[in-house]
Scaffold this motif. Structure first.
Motif, mmCIF file in Angstrom:
data_model
loop_
_atom_site.group_PDB
_atom_site.id
_atom_site.type_symbol
_atom_site.label_atom_id
_atom_site.label_comp_id
_atom_site.label_asym_id
_atom_site.label_seq_id
_atom_site.Cartn_x
_atom_site.Cartn_y
_atom_site.Cartn_z
ATOM 1 N N VAL A 288 6.009 19.361 94.899
ATOM 2 C CA VAL A 288 4.444 19.996 94.682
ATOM 3 C C VAL A 288 5.474 21.600 95.845
ATOM 4 N N GLN B 223 3.111 24.798 97.527
ATOM 5 C CA GLN B 223 1.293 25.262 98.462
ATOM 6 C C GLN B 223 1.635 26.971 98.695
ATOM 7 N N TYR C 91 7.679 20.818 98.369
ATOM 8 C CA TYR C 91 7.432 19.361 99.313
ATOM 9 C C TYR C 91 8.056 18.510 98.255
ATOM 10 N N TRP D 178 5.826 11.737 101.670
ATOM 11 C CA TRP D 178 5.773 12.813 101.337
ATOM 12 C C TRP D 178 7.256 13.488 102.026
ATOM 13 N N GLY D 179 8.107 14.567 101.859
ATOM 14 C CA GLY D 179 8.456 14.753 103.262
ATOM 15 C C GLY D 179 8.068 16.447 103.786
ATOM 16 N N GLN D 180 8.311 17.562 104.766
ATOM 17 C CA GLN D 180 7.948 17.454 105.771
ATOM 18 C C GLN D 180 8.154 18.994 105.322
#
Lengths: 122, 108
Positions: free
Chosen positions: A37, A39, A95, A112-114
């Motif tokens: 994902v 952003q 992400y 989630w990853g950072q």
């Protein structure tokens, strides 16, 4: 504990490619698929695609078809996302997220990853 | 394609109740999930399947749904609740999640 640890930030030129890694731990890798994902600055969440960590099946968002490739390495419990032909519009935080079924047979991204900041700059 | 609509922003006074709406066609037949995202951090699930809460999420957070509108409810809002909130459903026909545009919550 469950962790998804992503690779460091990247700066790329237009037209180049970027490959982001997502190393997972704390759970059985092949039991959960992984989504990517992104952003863009000041924007909402945009799903890019999903990969099965057990069978290698992939489902890419139509927008990224032909430009994105997702892969797994079961020896290191790591998932990769490569995006090619980068443009300024690809500047975003990317992400990885573990996908899980809910009791009502829906799907959420529960860990989630950072995030990895990818900046496209000439 | 399926679209989820959220108000871009919402302000609430400390101690008051925040209600963040998420609208979409046929939402009544889909499970709605909510994520909280604080600045510089990854999203965190605060409500899933319309109204269930993951362990560790305060019971001040709850969800409801009526017709084609789902609502995230934050009781006794605190400064620490300031964040972007995203709703999400699963599109079965295309096998992928759909996210709302996000709502920026301000507590002041």
């Amino acid at each position: 504990q469950i962790q998804l640890v992503q690779s460091r930030r990247e700066v790329k030129k237009p037209g180049a490619s970027v490959k982001v890694s997502c190393k997972t731990s704390g759970y059985k890798f092949t039991s959960y698929g992984v989504s990517w994902v992104r952003q863009a600055p000041g924007q909402g969440l945009e799903w890019m695609g999903w990969i099965s960590t057990s069978k290698g099946d992939r489902n890419y968002a139509q927008k990224f078809q032909g430009r994105v490739t997702m892969a797994t390495d079961t020896s290191t419990n790591t998932v990769f996302m490569e995006l090619r032909s980068l443009t300024f519009d690809d500047t975003a935080v990317y992400y990885c997220a573990r996908d899980a079924r809910t009791p009502k047979i829906s799907v959420i991204s529960d860990y989630w990853g950072q995030g990895t900041l990818v900046t496209i700059s000439s | 394609s399926f679209v989820l609509t959220q108000p871009p922003s919402l302000s609430v006074a400390p101690g008051q109740t925040a209600r963040i709406a998420c609208g979409g066609n046929d939402l009544g037949s889909r499970s709605v999930h909510w994520y909280q995202q604080k600045p510089g951090q990854a999203p965190v699930v605060v409500v899933y399947d319309d109204s269930d809460r993951p362990s560790g999420i305060p019971d001040r957070f709850s969800g409801s749904k009526s017709g084609n509108t789902a609502t995230l409810i934050i009781n006794r809002a605190e400064a620490g609740d300031e964040a972007d909130y995203h709703c999400q459903v699963w599109d079965n026909s295309r096998a992928h999640p759909v996210f709302g545009g996000g709502t920026q919550l301000t507590v002041l």
